[in-house]
Design a protein around this motif. Structure first.
Motif, PDB file in Angstrom:
ATOM      1  N   ALA A   1     -66.293 -31.392 -62.106  1.00 38.55           N
ATOM      2  CA  ALA A   1     -67.748 -31.556 -61.995  1.00 38.55           C
ATOM      3  C   ALA A   1     -68.158 -32.997 -62.284  1.00 38.55           C
ATOM      4  O   ALA A   1     -69.020 -33.557 -61.591  1.00 38.55           O
ATOM      5  CB  ALA A   1     -68.466 -30.598 -62.937  1.00 38.55           C
ATOM      6  N   LEU A   2     -67.540 -33.605 -63.282  1.00 33.40           N
ATOM      7  CA  LEU A   2     -67.850 -35.004 -63.592  1.00 33.40           C
ATOM      8  C   LEU A   2     -67.426 -35.922 -62.448  1.00 33.40           C
ATOM      9  O   LEU A   2     -68.144 -36.870 -62.102  1.00 33.40           O
ATOM     10  CB  LEU A   2     -67.172 -35.417 -64.901  1.00 33.40           C
ATOM     11  N   LEU A   3     -66.291 -35.639 -61.855  1.00 34.02           N
ATOM     12  CA  LEU A   3     -65.810 -36.433 -60.733  1.00 34.02           C
ATOM     13  C   LEU A   3     -66.726 -36.270 -59.518  1.00 34.02           C
ATOM     14  O   LEU A   3     -67.135 -37.250 -58.892  1.00 34.02           O
ATOM     15  CB  LEU A   3     -64.372 -36.032 -60.386  1.00 34.02           C
ATOM     16  N   VAL A   4     -67.080 -35.038 -59.197  1.00 36.98           N
ATOM     17  CA  VAL A   4     -67.969 -34.775 -58.065  1.00 36.98           C
ATOM     18  C   VAL A   4     -69.330 -35.441 -58.301  1.00 36.98           C
ATOM     19  O   VAL A   4     -69.916 -36.036 -57.396  1.00 36.98           O
ATOM     20  CB  VAL A   4     -68.108 -33.255 -57.817  1.00 36.98           C
TER      21      VAL A   4
ATOM     22  N   ALA B   1     -66.998 -35.533 -72.567  1.00 38.67           N
ATOM     23  CA  ALA B   1     -67.643 -35.507 -71.250  1.00 38.67           C
ATOM     24  C   ALA B   1     -68.532 -36.733 -71.036  1.00 38.67           C
ATOM     25  O   ALA B   1     -68.516 -37.334 -69.954  1.00 38.67           O
ATOM     26  CB  ALA B   1     -68.460 -34.223 -71.091  1.00 38.67           C
ATOM     27  N   VAL B   2     -69.289 -37.113 -72.046  1.00 37.00           N
ATOM     28  CA  VAL B   2     -70.161 -38.281 -71.932  1.00 37.00           C
ATOM     29  C   VAL B   2     -69.324 -39.546 -71.724  1.00 37.00           C
ATOM     30  O   VAL B   2     -69.639 -40.384 -70.862  1.00 37.00           O
ATOM     31  CB  VAL B   2     -71.077 -38.406 -73.170  1.00 37.00           C
ATOM     32  N   ALA B   3     -68.251 -39.694 -72.489  1.00 37.27           N
ATOM     33  CA  ALA B   3     -67.378 -40.862 -72.343  1.00 37.27           C
ATOM     34  C   ALA B   3     -66.710 -40.880 -70.973  1.00 37.27           C
ATOM     35  O   ALA B   3     -66.602 -41.934 -70.329  1.00 37.27           O
ATOM     36  CB  ALA B   3     -66.325 -40.873 -73.450  1.00 37.27           C
ATOM     37  N   LEU B   4     -66.295 -39.722 -70.509  1.00 35.58           N
ATOM     38  CA  LEU B   4     -65.649 -39.633 -69.209  1.00 35.58           C
ATOM     39  C   LEU B   4     -66.636 -39.923 -68.084  1.00 35.58           C
ATOM     40  O   LEU B   4     -66.303 -40.615 -67.110  1.00 35.58           O
ATOM     41  CB  LEU B   4     -65.027 -38.246 -69.038  1.00 35.58           C
ATOM     42  N   ASP B   5     -67.861 -39.442 -68.221  1.00 38.34           N
ATOM     43  CA  ASP B   5     -68.903 -39.717 -67.232  1.00 38.34           C
ATOM     44  C   ASP B   5     -69.124 -41.222 -67.112  1.00 38.34           C
ATOM     45  O   ASP B   5     -69.211 -41.759 -66.003  1.00 38.34           O
ATOM     46  CB  ASP B   5     -70.192 -38.993 -67.634  1.00 38.34           C
ATOM     47  N   ALA B   6     -69.189 -41.914 -68.249  1.00 37.01           N
ATOM     48  CA  ALA B   6     -69.371 -43.368 -68.247  1.00 37.01           C
ATOM     49  C   ALA B   6     -68.156 -44.072 -67.649  1.00 37.01           C
ATOM     50  O   ALA B   6     -68.285 -45.039 -66.889  1.00 37.01           O
ATOM     51  CB  ALA B   6     -69.633 -43.868 -69.664  1.00 37.01           C
ATOM     52  N   ARG B   7     -66.972 -43.581 -67.986  1.00 39.22           N
ATOM     53  CA  ARG B   7     -65.730 -44.179 -67.469  1.00 39.22           C
ATOM     54  C   ARG B   7     -65.671 -44.050 -65.949  1.00 39.22           C
ATOM     55  O   ARG B   7     -65.318 -44.997 -65.250  1.00 39.22           O
ATOM     56  CB  ARG B   7     -64.527 -43.500 -68.108  1.00 39.22           C
ATOM     57  N   LEU B   8     -66.032 -42.887 -65.429  1.00 37.34           N
ATOM     58  CA  LEU B   8     -66.023 -42.680 -63.981  1.00 37.34           C
ATOM     59  C   LEU B   8     -67.080 -43.551 -63.299  1.00 37.34           C
ATOM     60  O   LEU B   8     -66.834 -44.109 -62.227  1.00 37.34           O
ATOM     61  CB  LEU B   8     -66.243 -41.202 -63.651  1.00 37.34           C
ATOM     62  N   ALA B   9     -68.249 -43.671 -63.910  1.00 35.52           N
ATOM     63  CA  ALA B   9     -69.339 -44.470 -63.331  1.00 35.52           C
ATOM     64  C   ALA B   9     -68.950 -45.938 -63.200  1.00 35.52           C
ATOM     65  O   ALA B   9     -69.424 -46.626 -62.296  1.00 35.52           O
ATOM     66  CB  ALA B   9     -70.601 -44.318 -64.175  1.00 35.52           C
TER      67      ALA B   9
ATOM     68  N   VAL C   1     -61.893 -43.723 -52.743  1.00 35.13           N
ATOM     69  CA  VAL C   1     -61.585 -43.529 -51.321  1.00 35.13           C
ATOM     70  C   VAL C   1     -60.079 -43.581 -51.087  1.00 35.13           C
ATOM     71  O   VAL C   1     -59.548 -42.860 -50.239  1.00 35.13           O
ATOM     72  CB  VAL C   1     -62.319 -44.579 -50.453  1.00 35.13           C
ATOM     73  N   ALA C   2     -59.395 -44.397 -51.869  1.00 34.31           N
ATOM     74  CA  ALA C   2     -57.933 -44.499 -51.763  1.00 34.31           C
ATOM     75  C   ALA C   2     -57.216 -43.398 -52.543  1.00 34.31           C
ATOM     76  O   ALA C   2     -55.991 -43.350 -52.565  1.00 34.31           O
ATOM     77  CB  ALA C   2     -57.479 -45.871 -52.263  1.00 34.31           C
ATOM     78  N   GLY C   3     -57.982 -42.505 -53.201  1.00 33.42           N
ATOM     79  CA  GLY C   3     -57.370 -41.403 -53.940  1.00 33.42           C
ATOM     80  C   GLY C   3     -56.982 -41.772 -55.356  1.00 33.42           C
ATOM     81  O   GLY C   3     -56.173 -41.085 -55.969  1.00 33.42           O
ATOM     82  N   ARG C   4     -57.565 -42.847 -55.889  1.00 33.66           N
ATOM     83  CA  ARG C   4     -57.236 -43.287 -57.248  1.00 33.66           C
ATOM     84  C   ARG C   4     -58.435 -43.107 -58.168  1.00 33.66           C
ATOM     85  O   ARG C   4     -59.551 -43.476 -57.821  1.00 33.66           O
ATOM     86  CB  ARG C   4     -56.830 -44.759 -57.245  1.00 33.66           C
ATOM     87  N   VAL C   5     -58.170 -42.565 -59.344  1.00 34.86           N
ATOM     88  CA  VAL C   5     -59.193 -42.421 -60.368  1.00 34.86           C
ATOM     89  C   VAL C   5     -58.504 -42.562 -61.720  1.00 34.86           C
ATOM     90  O   VAL C   5     -57.367 -42.141 -61.881  1.00 34.86           O
ATOM     91  CB  VAL C   5     -59.936 -41.064 -60.256  1.00 34.86           C
ATOM     92  N   ASP C   6     -59.217 -43.160 -62.660  1.00 36.38           N
ATOM     93  CA  ASP C   6     -58.666 -43.333 -63.994  1.00 36.38           C
ATOM     94  C   ASP C   6     -59.468 -42.486 -64.974  1.00 36.38           C
ATOM     95  O   ASP C   6     -60.593 -42.839 -65.310  1.00 36.38           O
ATOM     96  CB  ASP C   6     -58.727 -44.814 -64.385  1.00 36.38           C
ATOM     97  N   PHE C   7     -58.894 -41.373 -65.380  1.00 34.00           N
ATOM     98  CA  PHE C   7     -59.532 -40.532 -66.390  1.00 34.00           C
ATOM     99  C   PHE C   7     -59.214 -41.033 -67.792  1.00 34.00           C
ATOM    100  O   PHE C   7     -59.824 -40.596 -68.747  1.00 34.00           O
ATOM    101  CB  PHE C   7     -59.089 -39.065 -66.243  1.00 34.00           C
ATOM    102  N   GLY C   8     -58.246 -41.936 -67.890  1.00 33.00           N
ATOM    103  CA  GLY C   8     -57.906 -42.532 -69.180  1.00 33.00           C
ATOM    104  C   GLY C   8     -57.442 -41.513 -70.181  1.00 33.00           C
ATOM    105  O   GLY C   8     -57.185 -40.351 -69.893  1.00 33.00           O
ATOM    106  N   GLY C   9     -57.333 -41.945 -71.393  1.00 39.75           N
ATOM    107  CA  GLY C   9     -56.905 -41.069 -72.482  1.00 39.75           C
ATOM    108  C   GLY C   9     -58.081 -40.662 -73.333  1.00 39.75           C
ATOM    109  O   GLY C   9     -57.957 -40.528 -74.535  1.00 39.75           O
ATOM    110  N   VAL C  10     -59.232 -40.460 -72.694  1.00 39.10           N
ATOM    111  CA  VAL C  10     -60.452 -40.109 -73.417  1.00 39.10           C
ATOM    112  C   VAL C  10     -60.365 -38.642 -73.821  1.00 39.10           C
ATOM    113  O   VAL C  10     -60.620 -37.756 -73.024  1.00 39.10           O
ATOM    114  CB  VAL C  10     -61.704 -40.345 -72.557  1.00 39.10           C
ATOM    115  N   ALA C  11     -59.960 -38.371 -75.028  1.00 36.64           N
ATOM    116  CA  ALA C  11     -59.848 -36.997 -75.503  1.00 36.64           C
ATOM    117  C   ALA C  11     -60.790 -36.780 -76.675  1.00 36.64           C
ATOM    118  O   ALA C  11     -61.108 -37.714 -77.413  1.00 36.64           O
ATOM    119  CB  ALA C  11     -58.415 -36.695 -75.924  1.00 36.64           C
ATOM    120  N   ALA C  12     -61.226 -35.536 -76.811  1.00 39.46           N
ATOM    121  CA  ALA C  12     -62.146 -35.206 -77.900  1.00 39.46           C
ATOM    122  C   ALA C  12     -61.452 -35.343 -79.225  1.00 39.46           C
ATOM    123  O   ALA C  12     -60.280 -35.228 -79.374  1.00 39.46           O
ATOM    124  CB  ALA C  12     -62.675 -33.798 -77.729  1.00 39.46           C
TER     125      ALA C  12
END
Length: 179
Positions: free
Chosen positions: A54-57, A152-160, A168-179
Protein backbone atom coordinates in the motif's frame (compact mmCIF):
# COMPACT_ATOMS: atom_id res chain seq x y z
CA UNK A 1 1.79 -11.58 -36.00
CA UNK A 2 -1.37 -12.18 -33.92
CA UNK A 3 0.47 -14.75 -31.80
CA UNK A 4 2.94 -12.11 -30.62
CA UNK A 5 0.04 -9.99 -29.41
CA UNK A 6 -1.07 -12.85 -27.16
CA UNK A 7 2.29 -13.32 -25.47
CA UNK A 8 3.33 -9.66 -25.22
CA UNK A 9 3.80 -8.44 -21.65
CA UNK A 10 1.73 -5.58 -20.39
CA UNK A 11 3.42 -2.24 -19.80
CA UNK A 12 5.37 -2.20 -16.54
CA UNK A 13 4.58 -5.86 -15.78
CA UNK A 14 8.21 -6.82 -15.13
CA UNK A 15 8.86 -3.70 -13.02
CA UNK A 16 5.61 -4.29 -11.12
CA UNK A 17 6.66 -7.81 -10.17
CA UNK A 18 10.14 -6.65 -9.16
CA UNK A 19 8.72 -3.86 -6.99
CA UNK A 20 6.14 -6.16 -5.41
CA UNK A 21 8.85 -8.75 -4.69
CA UNK A 22 10.89 -6.07 -2.92
CA UNK A 23 7.81 -5.11 -0.86
CA UNK A 24 7.32 -8.75 0.17
CA UNK A 25 10.98 -9.05 1.11
CA UNK A 26 10.73 -5.91 3.27
CA UNK A 27 7.51 -7.19 4.85
CA UNK A 28 9.28 -10.40 5.88
CA UNK A 29 11.86 -8.54 7.99
CA UNK A 30 12.13 -10.64 11.18
CA UNK A 31 12.36 -7.44 13.26
CA UNK A 32 8.70 -6.76 12.42
CA UNK A 33 7.48 -10.02 14.00
CA UNK A 34 7.35 -11.33 17.53
CA UNK A 35 5.48 -11.37 20.83
CA UNK A 36 5.55 -7.58 21.12
CA UNK A 37 5.19 -6.98 17.38
CA UNK A 38 3.18 -8.40 14.48
CA UNK A 39 2.12 -12.02 15.01
CA UNK A 40 3.99 -14.42 12.74
CA UNK A 41 0.82 -15.91 11.30
CA UNK A 42 -0.68 -16.06 7.83
CA UNK A 43 -2.82 -13.04 8.72
CA UNK A 44 0.11 -11.14 10.21
CA UNK A 45 2.20 -11.76 7.14
CA UNK A 46 -0.66 -10.63 4.89
CA UNK A 47 -1.02 -7.44 6.92
CA UNK A 48 2.66 -6.58 6.56
CA UNK A 49 2.67 -7.33 2.83
CA UNK A 50 -0.48 -5.21 2.49
CA UNK A 51 1.12 -2.34 4.42
CA UNK A 52 4.33 -2.36 2.37
CA UNK A 53 2.48 -2.75 -0.94
CA UNK A 54 0.00 0.00 0.00
CA UNK A 55 2.84 2.40 0.79
CA UNK A 56 4.52 1.56 -2.50
CA UNK A 57 1.30 1.96 -4.51
CA UNK A 58 0.67 5.27 -2.70
CA UNK A 59 4.12 6.52 -3.74
CA UNK A 60 3.66 5.49 -7.34
CA UNK A 61 0.17 6.97 -7.66
CA UNK A 62 1.30 10.31 -6.24
CA UNK A 63 4.15 10.76 -8.70
CA UNK A 64 3.59 13.48 -11.30
CA UNK A 65 4.96 11.16 -14.00
CA UNK A 66 1.98 9.95 -16.05
CA UNK A 67 3.32 6.37 -15.83
CA UNK A 68 2.85 6.36 -12.04
CA UNK A 69 -0.74 5.08 -12.09
CA UNK A 70 0.09 2.31 -14.58
CA UNK A 71 3.08 1.22 -12.53
CA UNK A 72 0.97 1.24 -9.36
CA UNK A 73 -1.54 -0.96 -11.16
CA UNK A 74 1.26 -3.32 -12.20
CA UNK A 75 2.32 -3.69 -8.54
CA UNK A 76 -1.30 -4.34 -7.55
CA UNK A 77 -1.69 -6.92 -10.35
CA UNK A 78 1.53 -8.67 -9.28
CA UNK A 79 0.31 -8.77 -5.68
CA UNK A 80 -2.95 -10.45 -6.50
CA UNK A 81 -1.41 -12.83 -9.02
CA UNK A 82 0.89 -13.87 -6.17
CA UNK A 83 -2.04 -14.20 -3.75
CA UNK A 84 -3.85 -16.41 -6.26
CA UNK A 85 -0.76 -18.59 -6.68
CA UNK A 86 -0.20 -18.85 -2.92
CA UNK A 87 -3.80 -19.91 -2.32
CA UNK A 88 -3.47 -22.60 -4.98
CA UNK A 89 -0.21 -23.82 -3.41
CA UNK A 90 -1.96 -24.02 -0.03
CA UNK A 91 -4.52 -26.32 -1.60
CA UNK A 92 -7.50 -23.99 -1.93
CA UNK A 93 -9.82 -25.42 -4.56
CA UNK A 94 -10.30 -23.75 -7.94
CA UNK A 95 -13.97 -23.09 -7.24
CA UNK A 96 -13.26 -20.90 -4.22
CA UNK A 97 -10.10 -19.13 -5.42
CA UNK A 98 -12.02 -16.21 -6.90
CA UNK A 99 -14.00 -15.62 -3.72
CA UNK A 100 -10.90 -15.80 -1.52
CA UNK A 101 -8.89 -13.45 -3.76
CA UNK A 102 -11.80 -11.00 -3.79
CA UNK A 103 -11.92 -11.12 -0.01
CA UNK A 104 -8.18 -10.42 0.13
CA UNK A 105 -8.60 -7.57 -2.36
CA UNK A 106 -11.32 -6.03 -0.19
CA UNK A 107 -9.12 -6.36 2.90
CA UNK A 108 -6.19 -4.76 1.09
CA UNK A 109 -8.33 -1.97 -0.30
CA UNK A 110 -9.81 -1.10 3.10
CA UNK A 111 -6.40 -1.09 4.73
CA UNK A 112 -4.83 0.98 1.95
CA UNK A 113 -7.60 3.59 2.21
CA UNK A 114 -7.26 3.83 5.99
CA UNK A 115 -3.46 4.12 5.85
CA UNK A 116 -3.64 6.65 3.00
CA UNK A 117 -6.11 8.86 4.85
CA UNK A 118 -4.02 8.87 8.02
CA UNK A 119 -0.75 9.54 6.18
CA UNK A 120 -2.31 12.24 4.03
CA UNK A 121 -3.63 14.00 7.14
CA UNK A 122 -0.35 13.52 9.00
CA UNK A 123 -2.38 11.82 11.73
CA UNK A 124 -0.06 9.25 13.31
CA UNK A 125 -2.67 8.44 15.99
CA UNK A 126 -5.19 7.51 13.28
CA UNK A 127 -2.54 5.38 11.58
CA UNK A 128 -1.83 3.62 14.89
CA UNK A 129 -5.55 2.97 15.35
CA UNK A 130 -5.92 1.59 11.82
CA UNK A 131 -2.91 -0.68 12.28
CA UNK A 132 -4.10 -1.86 15.70
CA UNK A 133 -7.53 -2.63 14.27
CA UNK A 134 -6.24 -4.45 11.18
CA UNK A 135 -3.15 -6.24 12.47
CA UNK A 136 -4.20 -7.09 16.02
CA UNK A 137 -7.99 -6.85 15.90
CA UNK A 138 -7.81 -3.77 18.12
CA UNK A 139 -5.81 -5.45 20.90
CA UNK A 140 -2.19 -4.65 20.07
CA UNK A 141 0.60 -5.34 22.56
CA UNK A 142 1.81 -2.22 24.37
CA UNK A 143 3.67 0.01 21.92
CA UNK A 144 3.35 -2.38 18.96
CA UNK A 145 0.93 -0.25 16.93
CA UNK A 146 2.99 2.87 17.63
CA UNK A 147 6.14 1.08 16.49
CA UNK A 148 4.52 -0.17 13.30
CA UNK A 149 3.06 3.29 12.63
CA UNK A 150 6.53 4.83 13.04
CA UNK A 151 7.86 2.20 10.61
CA UNK A 152 5.13 3.09 8.08
CA UNK A 153 5.73 6.84 8.38
CA UNK A 154 9.49 6.40 7.93
CA UNK A 155 8.96 4.07 4.99
CA UNK A 156 6.48 6.48 3.38
CA UNK A 157 9.10 9.25 3.59
CA UNK A 158 11.84 6.93 2.30
CA UNK A 159 9.73 5.95 -0.72
CA UNK A 160 8.78 9.59 -1.42
CA UNK A 161 12.46 10.55 -1.59
CA UNK A 162 13.30 7.97 -4.27
CA UNK A 163 13.42 8.99 -7.94
CA UNK A 164 10.68 7.64 -10.16
CA UNK A 165 13.20 6.35 -12.73
CA UNK A 166 14.28 3.65 -10.29
CA UNK A 167 10.71 2.44 -9.87
CA UNK A 168 10.22 2.23 -13.63
CA UNK A 169 13.36 0.09 -13.78
CA UNK A 170 11.96 -2.17 -11.04
CA UNK A 171 14.20 -0.84 -8.26
CA UNK A 172 13.05 0.32 -4.85
CA UNK A 173 14.90 0.75 -1.59
CA UNK A 174 12.85 -0.22 1.45
CA UNK A 175 16.01 0.01 3.54
CA UNK A 176 16.35 -1.46 6.97
CA UNK A 177 13.60 0.70 8.45
CA UNK A 178 12.19 -1.62 11.10
CA UNK A 179 9.97 -0.84 14.05
Amino acid sequence: MALFGLIRRRTHERAGFALYTAAVTAARDPALFGDEAVPDTLEGRFDLVALHAALLVRRLRRDPDPRGAALAQAVFDAMFADMDLNLREMGVGDMSIGKRVRSMWEAFHGRALAYEAALEAGDVAALEQALARNVWGGDAPEGAAAGLAAHAVALDARLAAQPFAGFVAGRVDFGGVAA
